[in-house]
Write a protein that holds these residues in place. Structure first.
Motif, mmCIF file in Angstrom:
data_model
loop_
_atom_site.group_PDB
_atom_site.id
_atom_site.type_symbol
_atom_site.label_atom_id
_atom_site.label_comp_id
_atom_site.label_asym_id
_atom_site.label_seq_id
_atom_site.Cartn_x
_atom_site.Cartn_y
_atom_site.Cartn_z
ATOM 1 N N MET B 22 -7.860 -14.214 14.011
ATOM 2 C CA MET B 22 -9.173 -14.279 13.356
ATOM 3 C C MET B 22 -9.588 -15.734 13.137
ATOM 4 S SD MET B 22 -10.074 -11.229 13.064
ATOM 5 C CE MET B 22 -8.990 -10.310 14.110
ATOM 6 N N ILE B 23 -8.602 -16.532 12.721
ATOM 7 C CA ILE B 23 -8.898 -17.954 12.514
ATOM 8 C C ILE B 23 -9.285 -18.583 13.855
ATOM 9 C CG2 ILE B 23 -7.972 -20.132 11.651
ATOM 10 C CD1 ILE B 23 -5.866 -18.455 10.128
ATOM 11 N N VAL B 26 -12.884 -17.609 15.056
ATOM 12 C CA VAL B 26 -13.953 -18.369 14.411
ATOM 13 C C VAL B 26 -13.986 -19.789 14.965
ATOM 14 C CG1 VAL B 26 -14.767 -19.320 12.227
ATOM 15 C CG2 VAL B 26 -13.912 -16.982 12.329
ATOM 16 N N GLY B 212 -28.302 -15.967 4.204
ATOM 17 C CA GLY B 212 -27.576 -15.991 5.475
ATOM 18 C C GLY B 212 -28.017 -14.865 6.396
ATOM 19 N N PHE B 271 -24.631 -21.510 13.404
ATOM 20 C CA PHE B 271 -23.236 -21.314 12.994
ATOM 21 C C PHE B 271 -22.926 -22.161 11.772
ATOM 22 C CE2 PHE B 271 -18.803 -20.199 13.951
ATOM 23 C CZ PHE B 271 -18.155 -21.130 13.158
ATOM 24 N N SER B 274 -24.643 -20.808 8.668
ATOM 25 C CA SER B 274 -23.987 -19.590 8.197
ATOM 26 C C SER B 274 -22.622 -19.890 7.584
ATOM 27 C CB SER B 274 -23.894 -18.595 9.360
ATOM 28 O OG SER B 274 -22.717 -17.870 9.326
ATOM 29 N N PHE B 275 -21.910 -20.839 8.204
ATOM 30 C CA PHE B 275 -20.591 -21.230 7.695
ATOM 31 C C PHE B 275 -20.712 -21.828 6.298
ATOM 32 C CE2 PHE B 275 -16.898 -24.012 7.275
ATOM 33 C CZ PHE B 275 -15.886 -23.184 7.736
ATOM 34 N N ASN B 278 -21.607 -19.122 3.737
ATOM 35 C CA ASN B 278 -20.445 -18.293 3.440
ATOM 36 C C ASN B 278 -19.412 -19.011 2.590
ATOM 37 O OD1 ASN B 278 -19.807 -15.518 4.384
ATOM 38 N ND2 ASN B 278 -20.924 -16.317 6.144
ATOM 39 N N SER B 279 -19.166 -20.268 2.926
ATOM 40 C CA SER B 279 -18.178 -21.023 2.165
ATOM 41 C C SER B 279 -18.625 -21.182 0.726
ATOM 42 C CB SER B 279 -17.949 -22.399 2.794
ATOM 43 O OG SER B 279 -17.637 -22.249 4.158
ATOM 44 N N ASN B 282 -18.037 -17.900 -0.963
ATOM 45 C CA ASN B 282 -16.616 -17.692 -1.251
ATOM 46 C C ASN B 282 -16.142 -18.527 -2.423
ATOM 47 O OD1 ASN B 282 -16.145 -15.771 0.653
ATOM 48 N ND2 ASN B 282 -15.531 -17.228 2.239
ATOM 49 N N ALA C 104 -11.803 -16.728 7.380
ATOM 50 C CA ALA C 104 -12.236 -16.522 8.766
ATOM 51 C C ALA C 104 -12.955 -15.182 8.896
ATOM 52 C CB ALA C 104 -11.047 -16.572 9.717
ATOM 53 N N ASN C 107 -16.350 -15.271 7.275
ATOM 54 C CA ASN C 107 -17.292 -16.027 8.106
ATOM 55 C C ASN C 107 -17.740 -15.229 9.314
ATOM 56 O OD1 ASN C 107 -18.082 -18.745 7.306
ATOM 57 N ND2 ASN C 107 -15.890 -19.034 7.048
ATOM 58 N N LEU C 108 -16.803 -14.511 9.899
ATOM 59 C CA LEU C 108 -17.128 -13.661 11.042
ATOM 60 C C LEU C 108 -18.167 -12.619 10.636
ATOM 61 C CD1 LEU C 108 -15.869 -14.034 13.786
ATOM 62 C CD2 LEU C 108 -14.260 -12.215 13.280
ATOM 63 N N GLY C 110 -20.375 -12.905 8.380
ATOM 64 C CA GLY C 110 -21.676 -13.476 8.065
ATOM 65 C C GLY C 110 -22.393 -14.098 9.256
ATOM 66 N N LEU C 111 -21.705 -14.216 10.397
ATOM 67 C CA LEU C 111 -22.334 -14.888 11.542
ATOM 68 C C LEU C 111 -23.512 -14.077 12.070
ATOM 69 C CD1 LEU C 111 -19.695 -16.370 14.013
ATOM 70 C CD2 LEU C 111 -21.259 -17.556 12.474
ATOM 71 N N VAL C 115 -25.548 -15.199 17.528
ATOM 72 C CA VAL C 115 -24.490 -16.173 17.792
ATOM 73 C C VAL C 115 -23.337 -15.500 18.545
ATOM 74 C CG1 VAL C 115 -22.727 -17.601 16.690
ATOM 75 C CG2 VAL C 115 -25.078 -17.691 15.890
#
Lengths: 252, 292, 284
Positions: B22-23, B26, B212, B271, B274-275, B278-279, B282, C104, C107-108, C110-111, C115
């Motif tokens: 997953m990491i 992204v 977002g 991207f 959105s990143f 999201n951050s 979080n 991760a 974020n996935l 929310g993309l 994209v």
């Protein structure tokens, strides 16, 4: 002198930074029932879970000391956790049969230890349920869900499930805590019969229960084992003040 | 230890690979967008690309400047949030604080159904109902405008904001409400002075994620905003968003052309936005739980 | 005193108005599409490919395309999604790795979907050389559906009482045996819910398939995973924005919108019902 089944020497247990057991040493004899008693948080359950290494499941739990089951060093480098757990059957506080059939519950243990022969499994299931005094009640509905049983039946099913892997030791963590008096009496009766074949260690909150079922009793307080001896002697004549206070119901 | 002989080890390895991938995913998404997108700077300077207003990808002297497109995205997003946030909060407060539980249960599916409608269907509704309505009500030749985009996008993001806000409100402990009510406050005073402030971090997260969602929404804005790459002077002007630009033009942009690279750079920008959103969300969630 | 009560009445009424507005919008959208689309939906509409510049005929080809894409997306996403959920609920310990994986995934989730579409174009279509194809489209949609599958499955695992894990391990079962014989079967309804939500997400999305698979018009069904395909959401987009004569296709547009809407809403309702049913059934 009876043959020693479990021998603990200098057991210390930490949950993270908090120490839960202090230097516990204890010999548990073969074919006896031993009760672990004491007020909540005294470490009796922690000690019980050391015997089959169930403390491994708790994050940040650390065990020091030496614990032998006969010739097996439970915390030794060569120790095989799976075969230790096979040797030590466990019964939990709340009956926790799997949400499967009665048959599958009992057959599961032997199945994972390699018994695939249907006839042999049938035989093990029947025998274990008989030993747990449940066979007569369920023999016609082995394929029914275990969740349909009553609380006491569930707990006896859990005992049968533990017996099915042919353990040498049965450890029970307050097995009657959630049961009514009649169901409790049945389990207690069962426990006293089980010691003919097995070594039983039971954690209980109920002092009368310890008196009724056990040959030996260990009294724990604040993470230390305060006193250990024959149940009858200890209950009549406790050596330590703390034991006396607990047994007479003045705290705990 | 042979892997075939040790299903447990193999299983642990597999779940770890899955989770850590997953990491990687992204990271790869960003890497590929950026890797393709960065090549546009061989044709257009960074400054021009982000700050210039002339988007003429197919002219004989092509220009790749996306300021008007970014502004288009921001305007339609801001407008949609302006409409959606008060309504969504009103719904959230009503459903969690005022309505009897039976009514809340009854209305819950309304939000869930709204959230489930595919964006292309909402876009279609916008195109066939909202756009003509905007044109006739305001007497303008075409309803494909910023206003239509705002109206339809507001419907799109409402469920997101409503659900997360409602969760935030419901997680405020009962004892807060009881303490305030015991002092003789009316229900509204309790909500206004006690419950809302306590739920504020969660509501902020709801608005952030709504932002977002809105800025990333593609089909709705593609279908109803007219797609002209100009900076709008009124809500009756057409606009073009970042997402719509990619959707409308990638099909015609030749592989490896500057146009292709420019569209990837827009996606990389999306991207990053959105990143960051999201951050931030979080971070707020983490901090919120620390005080809980 | 009266003043404070009046204030409250006014404020609460305005909140109720918000709710009424949302309910009205939903019913308006549904009513508009159902009332204008219902006349189109017939057996013929569902079983015929589009004809005559998509002005007549049905939606068989796009519908089959969407079904294939959804199945493909789930084949791609389900194993990874469930394994990741197992990691999160059974193996992960607090720490840096876990928080990286979690962020991760969020974020996935929310993309923007476009994209994903571009990533699919760059990697599956171009770099791997699949071209615009069912394969590339399924992988892109699968990637996009991962977060919802992970989240739902993870909740399913987390809701299984710890005592079943203890009981199994105490019998001498290994961790993997415990997962395979107990946790996976008990979590199955939750995983199924996640699967259905993933299908519904994959079936309804347009932006990720624009450049990875969707075809404007195809006379025949795709015959391999390397073929392009039509798809319902893209079909609706094309019909409503690019057809030669928008008026002439209006009925087909509404019919297509209604079918797409029904499919997605039916899937979502199924997920909700399954979840509710098993919540009631399993009271451990």
């Amino acid at each position: 002198m009876k043959e020693c089944e479990i021998s603990a020497r200098g057991i210390n247990v930490w949950y993270g930074p908090k120490q839960a057991l202090f230097d516990v040493s204890l010999d548990i004899y073969k074919n006896t029932v031993t009760s672990l008693i004491g007020p909540s948080g005294c470490g009796k359950t922690t000690f019980l879970r050391c015997i089959n290494r169930m403390n491994d499941l708790i994050p940040f739990c650390r065990v020091e000391g030496k614990l032998m089951i006969k010739d097996t060093d439970v915390y030794g480098k060569e120790a095989d956790v799976l075969s230790i757990r096979k040797k030590v059957g466990m019964v939990f506080q709340t009956p926790n049969p799997f949400p499967k059939s009665i048959y599958e519950n009992v057959a599961y243990g032997p199945f994972i230890h390699g018994v695939r022969d249907k006839k042999k499994l049938d035989e093990i299931v029947r025998h274990s349920l008989q030993e747990a005094a449940l066979w007569d009640e369920v023999k016609d509905e082995l394929n029914k869900s275990a969740l349909m049983l009553s609380g006491g039946q569930k707990q006896r099913l859990c005992i049968a499930r533990a017996l099915a892997v042919e353990p040498e030791i049965i450890v029970m963590d307050e097995p009657c805590a959630s049961l009514d008096p009649i169901a409790t009496a049945k389990i207690e009766d069962l426990i006293t019969r089980l010691k003919e074949k097995y070594t039983v260690v039971i954690v209980t909150h109920n002092i009368q229960q310890a008196a009724r079922v056990s040959d030996y009793t260990a009294y724990f307080y604040l993470g230390k084992m305060v006193e250990y001896g024959k149940t009858a002697e200890m209950f009549e004549n406790p050596k330590e003040k703390s034991t006396e206070l607990y047994l007479t119901g003045r705290f705990g | 230890m042979k892997i075939g002989k040790d299903p447990d080890g193999l299983a642990e390895l597999l779940v770890k690979i899955s989770a850590y991938s997953m990491i990687l995913v992204v990271f790869f998404i960003f890497f590929f967008l950026f890797f393709e997108g960065i090549k546009i700077f061989n044709f257009e300077s960074v400054q021009h690309f982000f700050l210039g207003q002339s988007w003429q990808p197919t002219s004989s002297n092509p220009r790749f400047e996306i300021a008007s497109i970014i502004i288009g995205s921001l305007f339609v997003t801001a407008g949609a949030l302006l409409l959606s946030v008060p309504v969504a909060l009103g719904c959230a407060i009503y459903l969690s604080e005022v309505a009897p539980p039976s009514l809340s249960e009854l209305l819950k599916p309304v939000i869930e159904i709204l959230a489930g409608i595919p964006s292309v269907v909402i876009g279609f509704f916008g195109l066939t109902v909202v756009v003509p309505a905007v044109a006739s009500i305001f007497g303008i030749p075409s309803g494909l405008t910023l206003l239509s985009g705002i109206l339809v996008l507001a419907i799109m993001v409402l469920p997101t904001i409503e659900t997360i806000s409602e969760d935030a409100l419901r997680s405020v402990p009962r004892s807060y409400r009881e303490a305030s009510a015991a002092l003789g406050a009316t229900d509204w005073e309790t909500i206004h002075k006690v419950v809302l402030p306590a739920a504020m971090p969660g509501i902020t997260v709801a608005i952030l994620l709504g932002f977002g969602r809105a800025i990333g929404e593609t089909m709705v804005v593609l279908m109803v905003t007219g797609n002209a790459a100009i900076i709008p002077t009124s809500v009756f002007d057409p606009i073009r968003t970042m997402t719509a630009t990619i959707a409308a033009e990638m099909g015609e942009a030749p592989f490896g052309s500057p146009h292709y690279f420019a569209l990837f750079m827009i996606a990389a920008t999306l991207f990053v936005i959105s990143f960051m959103v999201n951050s931030a969300a979080n971070l707020l969630i983490k901090r919120g739980s620390r005080y809980a | 005193m009266l003043d404070r009560r009046t204030t409250q009445a006014v404020v609460f009424s305005s909140f109720l108005l918000c709710v009424a507005l949302v309910v009205a919008i939903l019913f308006f959208v549904l009513f508009d599409i159902i009332s204008k689309g219902i006349a189109m939906v017939s057996w013929e509409f569902l079983t015929q490919p589009p004809r005559n510049n998509m002005r007549e005929g049905g939606i068989l080809t796009p519908m089959v395309g969407t079904i294939l894409l959804s199945i493909g997306a789930m084949i791609a996403a389900l194993p990874v999604g469930v394994l990741t959920a197992i990691y999160l609920s059974e193996y992960a310990r607090e720490g840096r790795a876990l928080s990286l994986v979690n962020s991760a995934i969020s974020n996935l989730a929310g993309l923007p979907s476009i994209v994903f579409g571009l990533f699919g174009l760059a990697v599956f279509v171009n770099l791997f050389g699949f071209g615009p194809s069912l394969l590339a489209g399924s992988l892109t949609l699968g990637l996009m559906s991962l977060p919802v599958i992970i989240k739902t499955s993870q909740e399913a695992f987390a809701s299984i009482p710890f005592s079943f894990r203890e009981a199994s391990l105490a019998l001498g079962a290994t961790k993997w045996q415990t997962i395979r014989h107990h946790l996976l079967p008990y979590a199955m309804p939750g995983i199924l819910t996640g699967l259905i939500l993933g299908v519904s997400r994959a079936a309804g999305e347009t932006a990720p398939i624009l450049f990875t698979v969707a075809a404007y018009f195809l006379a025949t069904m795709p015959s391999s995973v390397f073929d392009q395909s039509m798809a319902l959401p893209y079909h609706l987009y094309i019909l409503s924005t690019q057809s030669f004569n928008l008026r002439a296709t209006q009925n087909v547009q509404y019919g297509t919108a209604l079918v797409l809407l029904s499919v997605v809403l039916a899937l979502n309702s199924a997920a909700i019902i399954i979840r509710a049913y098993f919540r009631r059934k399993y009271r451990w």
